[in-house]
Design a protein around this motif. Structure first.
Motif, PDB file in Angstrom:
ATOM      1  N   LEU A   1     -18.700  16.433 -19.540  1.00  0.00           N
ATOM      2  CA  LEU A   1     -19.588  17.574 -19.779  1.00  0.00           C
ATOM      3  C   LEU A   1     -18.796  18.885 -19.717  1.00  0.00           C
ATOM      4  O   LEU A   1     -18.923  19.744 -20.584  1.00  0.00           O
ATOM      5  N   GLU A   2     -17.948  19.000 -18.707  1.00  0.00           N
ATOM      6  CA  GLU A   2     -17.178  20.238 -18.519  1.00  0.00           C
ATOM      7  C   GLU A   2     -16.184  20.461 -19.659  1.00  0.00           C
ATOM      8  O   GLU A   2     -16.064  21.556 -20.186  1.00  0.00           O
TER       9      GLU A   2
ATOM     10  N   PHE B   1     -20.573  22.661 -15.886  1.00  0.00           N
ATOM     11  CA  PHE B   1     -20.892  23.261 -17.185  1.00  0.00           C
ATOM     12  C   PHE B   1     -21.711  24.540 -17.024  1.00  0.00           C
ATOM     13  O   PHE B   1     -22.829  24.650 -17.474  1.00  0.00           O
ATOM     14  N   TYR B   2     -21.106  25.505 -16.337  1.00  0.00           N
ATOM     15  CA  TYR B   2     -21.633  26.865 -16.239  1.00  0.00           C
ATOM     16  C   TYR B   2     -22.993  26.989 -15.561  1.00  0.00           C
ATOM     17  O   TYR B   2     -23.719  27.938 -15.807  1.00  0.00           O
TER      18      TYR B   2
ATOM     19  N   VAL C   1     -21.927  28.884 -24.919  1.00  0.00           N
ATOM     20  CA  VAL C   1     -22.874  28.117 -24.119  1.00  0.00           C
ATOM     21  C   VAL C   1     -24.261  28.676 -24.395  1.00  0.00           C
ATOM     22  O   VAL C   1     -24.449  29.886 -24.478  1.00  0.00           O
TER      23      VAL C   1
ATOM     24  N   VAL D   1     -29.440  19.370 -18.020  1.00  0.00           N
ATOM     25  CA  VAL D   1     -28.445  20.234 -18.682  1.00  0.00           C
ATOM     26  C   VAL D   1     -29.105  20.811 -19.927  1.00  0.00           C
ATOM     27  O   VAL D   1     -29.201  20.156 -20.959  1.00  0.00           O
TER      28      VAL D   1
ATOM     29  N   HIS E   1     -18.256  19.207 -23.456  1.00  0.00           N
ATOM     30  CA  HIS E   1     -19.623  19.655 -23.742  1.00  0.00           C
ATOM     31  C   HIS E   1     -20.455  18.508 -24.323  1.00  0.00           C
ATOM     32  O   HIS E   1     -21.255  18.708 -25.227  1.00  0.00           O
TER      33      HIS E   1
ATOM     34  N   MET F   1     -26.688  23.442 -23.260  1.00  0.00           N
ATOM     35  CA  MET F   1     -25.697  22.957 -24.226  1.00  0.00           C
ATOM     36  C   MET F   1     -25.724  23.848 -25.463  1.00  0.00           C
ATOM     37  O   MET F   1     -26.780  24.325 -25.854  1.00  0.00           O
TER      38      MET F   1
END
Length: 1605
Positions: free
Chosen positions: A1556-1557, A875-876, A325, A960, A1560, A963
């Motif tokens: 997304l999770e 996503f983190y 990530v 986001v 990605h 990425m």
């Protein structure tokens, strides 16, 4: 519009004020729209410019900031204005409740927001507005909808009026004519005004004729859209689909639909011209079918995505097996703390007063005895008038009575229910403080522990189960309540009180005086000196929504009362007005406990009274000459709004106006505004006392009443950007992003305070750092009752210094408040831990974001200022979500404009991107007991997909920023030979596998024994049929079943032979049909098709089987038939009478040109004739038949199958499945192409076994047909398609018991093979096996086959060979074209099942598609195949040899350069397993991953659509099916909604999150459609390219289209 010719800013001040007042009334619902317009027009009439001959207004006009626009006045009935003014007069006092939440009101902030928006005015970025189908759940009234036929109503008008109108303002940062949005997405197409003004100008000068209502008005796409459109031409030469249905066909009629009339093997130019002649291709503008609407909207989306993101991605990439990530690099300009370490701040010492009671109950006893007549509490009725006054004497006697009753009268004499120390729930409504006071003090006197909670209203209360958790953790079994309250509780039909969700079983006790027992003379309550035992438990909701009980000891309760008395300087006999909730927090501490200690007279103003009469508390202060008032900011604001009605109010008696939520940074403006208004009524500036409190630390700080005339404390003006980094910086430059904070006074007497870091170990902050306030004091909570684990982290904190050493022994309590110590030891609070959102390492306060959103002109859109802000982890990182309630009369455009502007305001002021902004219908968000929004429940609903928004805007592209960088393909510096040597050195074998030998049988005796026709004598299938007709004429080869399971038609060897002869004779007789010509067979699945096939072979013609058109859906299915006929240049069509009529019908004529059909022969009633000769092919390489099929990518491909290939394939299947004439198999497949056709038409004639034919269409009317047949005929081997298996799984999954009762038994089934050309659908086959295990189906029976265009059958799980194996591969490595095997259950693992045993005579090898060199074991590459039954080549009219050679006769670049291979176009890998095959060698398993043509190249990685679709299906229970495709690098997800339409918008965030999770990837467009819209072909495969074309041509009629920003 009324103010068209008026510059509002130039109007006199009073007129502007009247206009603003009018706007406010409208926003609060105090005036009808019509009344508003009339009054507004009246006000503006004198200033109007008379010459108004302008065009009608555009969608939004330019107005001055702060004034909302309104539609032009409509003529209405004459009495409307009087009725509306009457309506307003009666409602005026209620004004307050309609307004926005004034805790967050700040004129300075509103100006800042407007200024920030003004900055964006220049960038006219037109965001695409979501497309929504009108339906019941959309809240906007009908007048807001544009009628479909006028959707692009007047582009010219919009332009002219825009140029003539007033100057642009911040309100119109979006193009002022942003989408006159069409409401029905299929009835019309809208021009999205994403183009520049210059592009529109020429259009505006032409007088366009009004479009006919039936046709959607198409617009000229902008040059940019055109350029993008050009990129959509397919590599094969893209022509508009001739068969795109105007309405997506129902799933019932499964149709093969080539999306582009592209035929493999044709050159581009030829394909284009020949198709144009033959197929009725839609007219295409410059070669591409681009619908004006969808594509321009997507175009706008692409334009918005071109803006640079914040923060920029740093340049680094690691291509290893772990996808890393992107970690945002620390910004070198981040402010750092520079101050010294903070020193703990000490409060003044707690004075010792001689007459302070030893316990709180002792104070009550004293006042009850000595000051019995003194008033303790006055309660108000709903109108704000005093209802009753409770004196200290009454309070004491009733409390004693209750204490006696609780200890002695519940239960039996020997067994009392309550013992001292037990916990008891107090359930009293806010309107009844008297009963609560008696209950609370009664419990204290009885030494049981009261737990005050809210009155439950229904089973569905927000947070109800969490209150249950609290009662459970406190061990509560008894609830005290009043008779009235008990009657109002929800009951079961039998009259019992409902068992609330998550609550323990409670015994309810009514505490009204008449039910209490007077104690005997000698009974006195025991009043010990205050000790550390728990006195009461106050509930507290955490950020996650958990409700915990903070236990307060008797000594803490007493000390807190003493500290408050000292800080507030309370005197005996004072009067206090309390507007707060008396069950907890300040309302309890001041209004119930401290007031009794000091014999204060409390006037309690319930919330309901405030709603009805917002000034009631001010009137009470005035009437009772109250010295202290206890309020919240909202009470100040409400009173201020209603004060005009009052003349004789005086607040001069107040010495303290305690503002309970003064710790909220946004409280300062309410305090200032209130002071501004009421200073004229005697309110002194120094009496305003904000304070900071928390349930754990209780009162943290309070401003002491000031000395008259002394200067007021200074304010802190802080930089929002600094705050987000946790640093205090005085804001000087950018006043737009400043936060003004007021102090909350000094630390409480007897307390010690520090500021520590809010996360990690409790390290002391520096003086210019924001941290969490921790307090050490005897007057604070001491634990979370019953939760020792959580208690330690909150109540026993020992701060440490920079080196990590503790600063002392004494424990501090975390208050949950974030703040700092200012000059003069004043405490400033800037937010709360529970409202803290940490995004990319920066902190943002939810309250600050609410304030910004409210400052964006919410009047037209937001209902009563109800806005919730929270963050979700995706996503983190944390992502910010804003949910607001939408006014019932807000139009789509208003809402969308508001949402777009909120995005910009928050981006400008807070420098943070929003992830999602949702608007829900008014009054639908879960409420807290006092009417606020229940944040954790709202968040839960959002994550579960149960929020049901009516508008939503997702902006993942902007927020986001972590990425991974896109992968750049590295140039292949290593040659194929080196790779091979590398594999050998690493001990890896080359990835190849082969089926067993296809050896010939020489022994004639064995041939006779097996009743098998001699391979050496007859190498052609027609000869086999003739041989069978002579040697075994009455052996039944085929049985065809109908929907009832009845055999409607059978064919023995001789019958089939004779029917074939009749057809051959008919073909030979007709002139114009020569040997070697192609003949199309157009039959429903059945025996006629088989007979016609062999008839063609007997006549020397080449059969082409084609699925007949669906009679109910000719427009969609007939063009495909026409196309195959044209491409194959068929000389004749053989068909049935019924289908012949359809081909020549009027309906057919509307779709295709029926005059140019080739010769049509109806084979139903042919005369009994024999052909003069039966054709025998000169050699085995002659073409036997053509196999046409539409691939999932929409490519129509015909392959040539020679007689040699037919013989080899049938022999291979015979050996693999052990087929003999004594065997029976059941086939439920479509017989038109691939292996389905081979099994249906060829295998039985070759092997002699009996085939029971079940047309898959019959299953739709009789689901049990296939399984019933297997059971009835005791079938050992059956073949089906995925669509058949899915139909049975979904339709019969719940009926296994009924099937069992009917005697269906599947124990006989040895193998059930799914015929497909795709990766095995493991989940489906597994569900099928599991569901029908109860009917005796073996878990080992179900397996899959695999074939492709170049070789129709590569794998087929036969009766021999080991069971198919399953492996788990890492999805991240698959995207990098690698295979990494992982354990089951590993994160990001994908289960893959072997595609069946490789057929005899077949060899496969895994090859790198770029270098064409062989790969090692367990490496991902293209599957190449070599076998005697490979197809000969593509069927093409203009032999394009390159493609032929490349796909059918290609050689490895290294290793074995002699063998000719065919390329399947599928990615896969070979893995040697531990199992052994029939020859005793280790078994090599072939795993198919997916088709190369279908893969999506995104961010430099390779994705398989099925993986993304599987994730999408899991996102929400209402998603029935999904499909993904890309368009100009945007990922489009289409989801079929099988729930109610109100779920449609819930799916958008969930789909975006899951993709997304798990992958990605950021979804560009989410399209929600009805069930059955995604086209699926006969093999059960999705036709994604066809879906894509329908979407771009605006033919899906979607429920909702969301364009993610």
């Amino acid at each position: 519009m009324a103010e068209r010719g008026v510059d509002v800013s130039a109007l006199p001040q009073e007129v502007r004020e009247q206009l603003a007042e009018l706007d406010l009334e409208l926003s609060e619902g105090d005036i009808t729209q019509k009344g508003y317009e009339k009054k507004r027009a009246k006000l503006l009439a004198p200033y109007l410019v008379q010459t108004q001959t302008l065009a009608p207004p555009p969608a939004y006009d330019g107005q001055s900031p702060g004034l909302s626009s309104a539609p032009a006045p409509k003529p209405g009935p004459s009495n409307s204005s009087s009725s509306s003014s009457r309506h307003r007069r009666t409602r005026r006092p209620h004004r307050s409740s309609g307004t926005r939440d004034e805790r967050y009101r700040s004129d300075i902030h509103t100006e800042a927001v407007q200024a920030a928006l003004a900055k964006h005015k220049e960038e006219k970025m037109a965001l695409p507005m979501p497309t929504k189908r009108r339906s019941t759940y959309v809240q906007s009234p009908v007048d807001n909808c544009t009628p479909p036929d006028s959707s692009s109503s007047s582009d010219d008008e919009a332009v002219s009026s825009e140029s003539a109108g007033p100057q642009q303002s911040p309100d119109t940062w979006i193009n002022s004519s942003l989408h006159a949005s069409s409401t029905s997405s299929s009835a019309s197409s809208t021009l999205s005004h994403g183009e520049s003004r210059s592009a529109q100008a020429p259009q505006s000068q032409q007088a366009l004729p009004p479009p006919a209502p039936a046709q959607p008005p198409h617009s000229q796409p902008s040059a940019l859209a055109e350029a993008f459109a050009q990129t959509r031409i397919d590599p094969g030469g893209g022509v508009g689909p001739p068969d795109v249905p105007s309405q997506a066909q129902a799933r019932g009629s499964r149709v093969d639909l080539p999306t582009n009339a592209v035929v493999r093997g044709m050159s581009r130019g030829q394909s284009r011209s020949s198709m144009m002649e033959t197929a009725d291709v839609r007219r295409v503008g410059r070669g591409v079918p681009v619908s004006s609407r969808v594509s321009t909207k997507i175009q706008q989306l692409l334009n918005t995505l071109k803006r640079p993101k914040r923060p920029p991605l740093s340049e680094f990439f690691m291509d290893d097996q772990e996808e890393i990530v992107e970690v945002p690099q620390a910004d070198p300009n981040t402010p750092r703390p520079e101050g010294r370490q903070i020193i703990p701040v000490k409060g003044e010492p707690l004075g010792v007063v001689s007459n302070w009671p030893p316990a709180l109950q002792a104070a009550l006893a004293r006042w009850g005895a000595t000051q019995g007549k003194s008033p303790a509490l006055t309660a108000l009725d709903i109108t704000g008038k005093p209802l009753y006054t409770l004196t200290y004497g009454k309070l004491w006697s009733r409390s004693v009575k209750l204490a006696y009753t609780l200890l002695n009268k519940l239960g039996t004499k020997n067994e009392q229910i309550l013992k001292p120390g037990d916990r008891v729930a107090l359930v009293y409504p806010n309107s009844d403080p008297g009963m609560f006071w008696v209950a609370f003090y009664g419990c204290l006197l009885a030494e049981v522990i009261p737990v005050p909670i809210e009155v439950p209203l229904s089973r569905k209360d927000a947070g109800s189960s969490q209150v249950g958790f609290l009662l459970g953790s406190c061990g509560v079994g008894l609830a005290l309540t009043s008779e009235i309250c008990l009657k109002g509780l929800p009951k079961t039909p039998t009259g019992e009180i409902l068992q609330f969700k998550g609550w323990p079983r409670l015994k309810w006790v009514v505490t009204d005086s008449k039910y209490l027992t007077k104690p005997s003379k000698d009974w006195q309550p025991h009043i010990p000196t205050a000790n550390t035992d728990t006195a009461y438990i106050e509930y507290k909701a955490s950020k996650e929504g958990t409700v915990m009980g903070v236990a307060v000891s008797k000594v803490a309760m007493l000390t807190h009362c003493q500290a408050l008395t000292q800080a507030c300087n309370y005197c005996e006999g004072e009067t206090l007005v309390n507007v707060l909730d008396f069950k907890k927090d300040m309302g309890l501490w001041h209004g119930v406990l401290t007031s009794v200690m000091n014999r204060i007279h409390t006037i309690s103003v319930p919330y309901a009274v405030m709603k009805a009469c917002p000034l009631s508390w001010v009137q009470r202060v005035h009437i009772h000459k109250a010295r202290v008032a206890l309020v919240k900011c909202r009470d100040l604001h409400w009173a201020m709004m209603a004060h005009r009605d009052q003349r004789d109010t005086s607040l001069a008696s107040l010495r303290m106006l305690i503002v309970a939520d003064g710790a909220n940074p946004w409280s300062v403006s309410s305090c200032d505004a209130f002071l501004n208004v009421f200073q004229a009524y005697g309110l002194k500036p120094e009496v305003v006392c904000p304070c900071a409190t928390s349930p754990e630390a209780m009162t943290v700080a309070i401003r002491r009443p000031g000395v008259p005339g002394a200067p007021l404390p200074a304010r802190a003006v802080l930089s929002m950007s600094g705050l987000s980094h946790g640093i205090i910086r005085v804001n000087t430059e950018d006043k737009n992003s400043a936060l003004t904070v007021q102090d909350v006074g000094h630390v409480m007497p007897g307390a010690l305070m520090c500021i520590v870091k809010p996360d990690g170990p409790p390290m002391l902050c520096k003086t210019d750092e924001i941290g969490e306030i921790v307090v050490n004091s005897r007057a604070g909570g001491n634990m979370y009752y019953g939760l020792p684990g959580v208690t330690k982290n909150t109540f026993e904190v020992i701060p440490v210094n920079a080196s990590g050493a503790p600063i002392g022994e004494i424990p501090f309590v975390r208050s949950g408040l974030l703040g700092f110590v200012g000059p003069g030891s004043l405490i400033f609070v800037v937010g709360k831990n529970e409202g803290l959102l940490i995004v990319s390492g920066r902190r943002h306060s939810a309250d600050d974001l609410v304030a910004t959103a409210l400052a964006v002109e919410p009047v037209k859109t937001v209902y009563r200022g109800r806005i919730a802000v929270f963050s979700v982890t995706v996503f983190y990182d944390e992502r910010i979500v804003i949910v607001a309630e939408q006014r019932p009369d807000a139009s789509e455009e208003d809402s969308f404009q508001w949402m777009s502007r909120v995005l910009q305001a928050i981006d400008s002021i807070h420098q943070v991107g929003l992830y999602c902004l949702a608007l829900v219908s008014a009054n639908t968000l879960p409420k807290t007991p006092l009417g606020g929004i229940h944040i954790s429940d709202t968040k839960q609903l959002f994550l579960e997909g149960a929020l049901h928004p009516c508008n939503i805007l997702m902006c993942p592209h902007t927020c986001v920023t972590n990425m991974p960088k896109p992968r750049q393909k590295q140039p292949v510096g290593v040659g194929p030979a080196s790779i091979m040597v590398g594999n050998l050195v690493a001990g890896k074998r080359i990835a190849q596998a082969a089926g067993r030998d296809l050896g010939l049988i020489e022994d004639q005796d064995l041939v006779r024994k097996l009743c098998m026709w001699p391979t050496m004598m007859h190498q052609f299938l027609p000869e086999a049929l003739q041989w069978r007709a002579q040697t075994d004429p009455d052996h039944t080869l085929y049985v065809l079943l109908n929907a009832k399971g009845v055999a409607v038609c059978t064919a023995t060897c001789v019958q089939l032979h004779k029917r074939a002869e009749k057809i051959a004779a008919a073909l030979m007789e007709r002139s114009g049909i020569n040997m070697g010509e192609n003949v199309v067979l157009l039959y429903p699945p059945g025996i006629d098709l088989i007979a016609a096939f062999y008839g063609c072979l007997y006549a020397g013609c080449i059969p082409v089987t084609v699925r007949p058109p669906h009679p109910q859906n000719l427009s969609a299915t007939l063009p495909t038939v026409r196309m195959i006929i044209d491409v194959s240049k068929a000389a004749c069509i053989l068909t049935t009478q019924v289908l012949m009529k359809i081909l020549r019908s009027k309906e057919a004529a509307t779709t295709v040109n029926i005059k140019t059909w080739p010769i049509i022969i109806d084979t139903d009633d042919l005369p009994r004739k024999r052909p003069p000769t039966i054709f025998k092919p000169p050699n085995a390489e002659v073409i036997a038949y053509l196999d046409f099929s539409v691939s999932t990518t929409g490519m129509l491909t015909g392959v040539k199958i020679s007689h040699a290939a037919v013989g080899a394939l049938c022999r291979s299947i015979k050996l693999q499945c052990e087929l003999y004439s004594s065997r029976q198999i059941a086939i439920c497949l479509d017989p038109y192409c691939g292996l389905g056709f081979v099994l249906w038409c060829l295998a039985s004639v070759y092997s002699g076994h009996q085939s029971i034919l079940i047309p898959p269409l019959e299953l739709e009317s009789s689901l049990t047909l296939w399984l019933g047949t297997l059971s009835q005929y005791r079938i050992r081997d059956t073949f089906c398609s995925y669509s058949v298996m899915e139909l049975c799984t979904k339709g019969l999954g719940g009926q296994t018991e009924q099937l069992k009762a009917r005697g269906v038994n599947l124990a006989c089934v040895r193998s059930c093979v799914v015929i497909a050309e795709e990766r095995p659908r493991l989940a489906l086959t597994h569900s099928f096996s599991k569901l029908f295990k109860d009917l005796g189906l073996s878990m080992r029976a179900v397996s899959t086959a695999f074939g492709s265009r170049v070789n129709l059958a590569i794998c087929l799980q036969g009766t021999t060979g080991p069971d198919p194996s399953t492996v788990y591969v890492d999805m991240k490595s698959l995207r990098h074209d690698r295979v990494r095997l992982v354990e089951r259950g590993a994160p990001q693992s994908l289960p893959l099942m072997e595609s069946g045993t490789i057929l005899p005579g077949v060899r496969v090898i895994i090859v790198n598609p770029e270098t064409r060199g062989p790969l090692g074991d367990s490496h991902l590459g293209e599957i190449w195949v070599n076998s005697p039954h490979n197809a000969t080549g593509y069927y093409t009219i203009y032999g394009e040899e390159n493609l032929q050679a490349d796909h059918f006769n290609t050689k490895l670049s290294f290793g074995d350069p002699q063998t000719l291979w065919a390329r399947t176009g599928y990615l896969g890998f070979v893995k040697r397993t531990e199992l052994t095959d029939s020859s005793g060698d280790r078994h090599d398993a072939l795993f198919v991953v997916g088709s190369l043509d279908e893969t999506l190249e995104l961010r430099g990685l390779r994705y398989h659509p099925i993986d993304i679709e599987t994730s999408v299906l899991r996102a929400h229970r209402s998603i029935g099916e999904s499909a993904v495709f890309t368009w100009t690098n945007l990922l489009v997800v289409v989801a079929e909604l099988c729930g109610s339409e109100q779920d449609a918008l819930d799916l958008v965030p969930l789909v975006t999150n899951v993709v997304l999770e798990e992958h990605h990837l950021i979804v560009g467009v989410v399209v929600i459609v009805d069930p059955g819209v995604i086209p699926i072909n006969s093999r059960g495969e999705k036709q994604r390219m066809h879906l894509r074309d329908s979407f771009l041509a605006d033919q899906l009629d979607p429920i909702y289209v969301a364009y993610n920003m």
